[in-house]
Design an enzyme around this catalytic site. Structure first.
Site, PDB file in Angstrom:
ATOM      1  N   CYS A  99     -44.819  37.065   0.198  1.00  0.00           N
ATOM      2  CA  CYS A  99     -44.806  35.612  -0.036  1.00  0.00           C
ATOM      3  C   CYS A  99     -45.017  34.811   1.243  1.00  0.00           C
ATOM      4  O   CYS A  99     -45.120  33.591   1.194  1.00  0.00           O
ATOM      5  CB  CYS A  99     -43.511  35.214  -0.724  1.00  0.00           C
ATOM      6  SG  CYS A  99     -43.319  36.107  -2.273  1.00  0.00           S
ATOM      7  N   HIS A 392     -45.216  29.316  -7.741  1.00  0.00           N
ATOM      8  CA  HIS A 392     -45.354  30.114  -6.519  1.00  0.00           C
ATOM      9  C   HIS A 392     -46.465  31.155  -6.658  1.00  0.00           C
ATOM     10  O   HIS A 392     -46.216  32.301  -6.973  1.00  0.00           O
ATOM     11  CB  HIS A 392     -43.991  30.776  -6.250  1.00  0.00           C
ATOM     12  CG  HIS A 392     -43.983  31.767  -5.136  1.00  0.00           C
ATOM     13  ND1 HIS A 392     -44.678  31.586  -3.960  1.00  0.00           N
ATOM     14  CD2 HIS A 392     -43.331  32.959  -5.007  1.00  0.00           C
ATOM     15  CE1 HIS A 392     -44.460  32.627  -3.173  1.00  0.00           C
ATOM     16  NE2 HIS A 392     -43.665  33.474  -3.784  1.00  0.00           N
ATOM     17  N   CYS A 422     -38.735  33.299   2.340  1.00  0.00           N
ATOM     18  CA  CYS A 422     -38.379  34.710   2.256  1.00  0.00           C
ATOM     19  C   CYS A 422     -39.593  35.454   1.717  1.00  0.00           C
ATOM     20  O   CYS A 422     -40.498  34.840   1.155  1.00  0.00           O
ATOM     21  CB  CYS A 422     -37.202  34.910   1.305  1.00  0.00           C
ATOM     22  SG  CYS A 422     -37.545  34.279  -0.357  1.00  0.00           S
TER      23      CYS A 422
HETATM   24  C1  LIG Z   1     -40.268  36.012  -2.043  1.00  0.00           C
HETATM   25  C2  LIG Z   1     -40.441  35.527  -3.410  1.00  0.00           C
HETATM   26  O1  LIG Z   1     -40.930  34.463  -3.634  1.00  0.00           O
HETATM   27  S1  LIG Z   1     -39.853  36.504  -4.638  1.00  0.00           S
HETATM   28  C3  LIG Z   1     -40.284  35.674  -6.116  1.00  0.00           C
HETATM   29  C4  LIG Z   1     -41.448  36.300  -6.734  1.00  0.00           C
HETATM   30  N1  LIG Z   1     -41.633  35.735  -8.060  1.00  0.00           N
HETATM   31  C5  LIG Z   1     -41.079  36.299  -9.138  1.00  0.00           C
HETATM   32  O2  LIG Z   1     -40.408  37.308  -9.047  1.00  0.00           O
HETATM   33  C6  LIG Z   1     -41.339  35.605 -10.439  1.00  0.00           C
HETATM   34  C7  LIG Z   1     -40.052  35.401 -11.158  1.00  0.00           C
HETATM   35  N2  LIG Z   1     -40.285  34.795 -12.470  1.00  0.00           N
HETATM   36  C8  LIG Z   1     -40.537  35.525 -13.565  1.00  0.00           C
HETATM   37  O3  LIG Z   1     -40.667  36.734 -13.519  1.00  0.00           O
HETATM   38  C9  LIG Z   1     -40.653  34.791 -14.877  1.00  0.00           C
HETATM   39  O4  LIG Z   1     -40.959  33.437 -14.639  1.00  0.00           O
HETATM   40  C10 LIG Z   1     -39.334  34.881 -15.711  1.00  0.00           C
HETATM   41  C11 LIG Z   1     -39.129  36.352 -16.128  1.00  0.00           C
HETATM   42  C12 LIG Z   1     -38.134  34.407 -14.895  1.00  0.00           C
HETATM   43  C13 LIG Z   1     -39.423  33.997 -16.938  1.00  0.00           C
HETATM   44  O5  LIG Z   1     -40.574  34.323 -17.623  1.00  0.00           O
HETATM   45  P1  LIG Z   1     -40.841  33.778 -19.095  1.00  0.00           P
HETATM   46  O6  LIG Z   1     -39.757  34.213 -20.011  1.00  0.00           O
HETATM   47  O7  LIG Z   1     -42.249  34.141 -19.429  1.00  0.00           O
HETATM   48  O8  LIG Z   1     -40.709  32.223 -18.856  1.00  0.00           O
HETATM   49  P2  LIG Z   1     -41.108  31.037 -19.803  1.00  0.00           P
HETATM   50  O9  LIG Z   1     -41.889  30.060 -19.016  1.00  0.00           O
HETATM   51  O10 LIG Z   1     -41.694  31.535 -21.080  1.00  0.00           O
HETATM   52  O11 LIG Z   1     -39.715  30.378 -20.073  1.00  0.00           O
HETATM   53  C14 LIG Z   1     -38.760  30.957 -20.961  1.00  0.00           C
HETATM   54  C15 LIG Z   1     -38.071  29.820 -21.667  1.00  0.00           C
HETATM   55  O12 LIG Z   1     -37.377  29.021 -20.704  1.00  0.00           O
HETATM   56  C16 LIG Z   1     -37.740  27.677 -20.869  1.00  0.00           C
HETATM   57  N3  LIG Z   1     -37.709  27.013 -19.553  1.00  0.00           N
HETATM   58  C17 LIG Z   1     -38.392  27.418 -18.444  1.00  0.00           C
HETATM   59  N4  LIG Z   1     -38.130  26.565 -17.440  1.00  0.00           N
HETATM   60  C18 LIG Z   1     -37.305  25.627 -17.939  1.00  0.00           C
HETATM   61  C19 LIG Z   1     -36.680  24.482 -17.388  1.00  0.00           C
HETATM   62  N5  LIG Z   1     -36.894  24.125 -16.125  1.00  0.00           N
HETATM   63  N6  LIG Z   1     -35.877  23.746 -18.176  1.00  0.00           N
HETATM   64  C20 LIG Z   1     -35.653  24.084 -19.456  1.00  0.00           C
HETATM   65  N7  LIG Z   1     -36.211  25.158 -20.038  1.00  0.00           N
HETATM   66  C21 LIG Z   1     -37.018  25.912 -19.278  1.00  0.00           C
HETATM   67  C22 LIG Z   1     -39.140  27.730 -21.451  1.00  0.00           C
HETATM   68  O13 LIG Z   1     -39.455  26.538 -22.125  1.00  0.00           O
HETATM   69  C23 LIG Z   1     -39.039  28.884 -22.381  1.00  0.00           C
HETATM   70  O14 LIG Z   1     -38.417  28.439 -23.560  1.00  0.00           O
HETATM   71  P3  LIG Z   1     -38.935  28.977 -24.978  1.00  0.00           P
HETATM   72  O15 LIG Z   1     -38.703  30.465 -24.941  1.00  0.00           O
HETATM   73  O16 LIG Z   1     -38.098  28.226 -25.937  1.00  0.00           O
HETATM   74  O17 LIG Z   1     -40.386  28.635 -25.003  1.00  0.00           O
END
Ligand SMILES: CC(=O)SCCNC(=O)CCNC(=O)[C@H](O)C(C)(C)COP(=O)(O)OP(=O)(O)OC[C@H]1O[C@@H](n2cnc3c(N)ncnc32)[C@H](O)[C@@H]1OP(=O)(O)O
Length: 436
Positions: A99, A392, A422
């Protein structure tokens, strides 16, 4: 030896950030579905050159990166040179540092300018979570190589009949640490538990991030640094980040179930960065060349530092290790900074880092210094929102942060800004920029 870092060339000129630009960031499989990291990279570099009215032939080097590699274009940087009308002789190579990738590409260009090898370069990064190198199982990969070598039908049949149905299933790339097998989300869970970060605090930070990002867009603060992206095959376009929730209620965050530890966890889709598509880039020049060409730089690099820690515990604590180094190299304290931009990989990881910034114990035990890095003043912190809202696209976040903080410092009349992130592998980065 002095701890201070001299980020200048031999003529004593600073490294100027002349301009920065990004595509809008889009959630996985939405506006940029089917658009590769390379296409987004070309898009943003082309537009950056055109907006800056800089002759592409003047670019001497381009360093670019992606985290999720495109096997068809492993040197994405060179493909961008070839696809944007730059001089064919422009040097180009690709870097990857999880990242922190576009921080690395920025540092590479800066160091090329510092040594006097070049005067003008472009750095950046791009990632697609929608166009992925979907792989095959190890067993199938092994069999495919053997099949190539098999001569008779009998030999071929012998190889094929050992494969089960499961071996034939596609294998998408994992957002997980290679050596531990832990996903980034599981690491965030571990950090939340070890540092007592509550679900309520995580949700509040995520809500703040969305609220500030939404306000920033509505106030027109991002329009100059985010291009309108016409999406191949050019029947649609995207002009605004599509993960940001306008007018979201904190109650809606509280309703979500934890994702990475369903029973005892606190990390949810709302307090994690989503998987995202996007690209960003900056133009760097020696201060003298920038002035000679008539540019007013958006900022200058004052100091930078990378750090590395263990991957089993607190792996996403990079900002707490890299920041004190960058501060020392700039001859500054945390409180001297005008703005602080910390990549929000997860709210839990961000809050754990903020806690360690304020901790004397952490400073003594982990940094070998008697004074805590400092308490973060929230009026300086991620004032336009952060990655929880913007998303991101791994390799694109660094140059997003650098550009965003420079532009915001300019609006505030100048000062110094810390950008920090990070990264997987226990890596961390911090870069301090100054704006006049
Ligand atoms: C160094 C670094 O940067 S490490 C980081 C690297 N990045 C990662 O690891 C990515 C991490 N993120 C992920 O893997 C994914 O986003 C997850 C697994 C957390 C979630 O994935 P998904 O389940 O596909 O998310 P999705 O966007 O469908 O949201 C799930 C639910 O939460 C809800 N939701 C998401 N964000 C919000 C919010 N801000 N407020 C309210 N509800 C929300 C969505 O509307 C959805 O609801 P629904 O099921 O009723 O439609």
């Amino acid at each position: 030896m002095s701890d201070r870092q001299q980020v200048t060339n031999a003529r004593g000129e600073r490294i100027a950030i002349v301009a920065g630009l990004r595509t809008p960031f889009a959630k996985q499989a939405t506006a940029f579905h089917g658009v590769s990291a390379l296409d987004m990279g070309k898009m943003v570099v082309n537009e950056l050159l055109s907006r800056s009215e800089l002759d592409p032939k003047l670019i001497e080097q381009l360093v670019y990166g992606q985290v999720v590699q495109m096997p068809a274009a492993p040197n994405i940087a060179r493909e961008i040179v070839l696809g944007t009308g730059m001089n064919l002789h422009t040097d180009a190579y690709s870097v990857t540092r999880a990242c922190a990738t576009s921080f690395q590409s920025t540092v590479n260009i800066a160091e090329s300018i510092m040594t006097g090898n070049i005067e003008i370069g472009i750095a950046g990064g791009s990632d697609s979570s929608s166009v992925l190198p979907i792989g095959v199982s190890r067993k199938l990969a092994h069999a495919l190589v053997d099949l190539n070598k098999a001569r008779t039908l009998g030999q071929k049949w012998n190889i094929v009949r050992r494969l089960g149905f499961k071996d034939l299933l596609p294998v998408p790339p994992a957002v997980a640490e290679y050596s531990t097998g832990l996903s980034m989300g599981q690491t965030a869970e571990q950090m939340a538990k070890s540092h007592g970060i509550s679900r309520a605090d995580q949700d509040a930070l995520a809500h703040r991030s969305h609220t500030l990002a939404s306000q920033s867009w509505n106030e027109g603060k991002l329009k100059d640094e985010v291009m309108v992206a016409h999406v191949p095959p050019y029947k649609s376009f995207i002009e605004r980040d599509n993960n940001i929730r306008d007018n979201s209620s904190l109650e809606s965050y509280a309703k979500l179930r934890p994702v990475f530890d369903r029973k005892h966890g606190s990390v949810t889709a709302a307090n994690s960065t989503p998987l995202t598509d996007g690209a960003s880039a900056v133009i760097l020049m020696s201060e003298g060349r920038a002035k000679a060409l008539g540019y007013t730089p958006i900022g200058y690099i004052k100091s930078y530092a990378f750090s590395a820690i263990d991957v089993w515990q607190d792996m996403l604590m990079g900002p707490s290790y890299a920041t004190p180094l960058a501060l020392k190299r700039a001859g500054m304290q945390l409180e001297d900074l005008t703005l602080i931009e910390m990549h929000e990989a997860f709210a839990a990881q961000t809050l754990a880092n903020m806690k360690m910034f304020a901790s004397k114990k952490f400073a003594e035990e982990k940094l070998g210094q008697s004074r805590a890095i400092g308490e973060i003043d929230m009026s300086k912190f991620n004032v336009l929102g952060g990655s929880l809202a913007y998303g991101h696209p791994f390799a694109a976040t660094g140059t997003r942060l650098i550009t965003q903080v420079c532009n915001e410092l300019k609006r505030r009349g100048g000062g110094t800004g810390l950008t920090t992130a990070c990264a997987a592998g226990g890596l961390g980065v911090a870069m301090i920029v100054e704006v006049e």
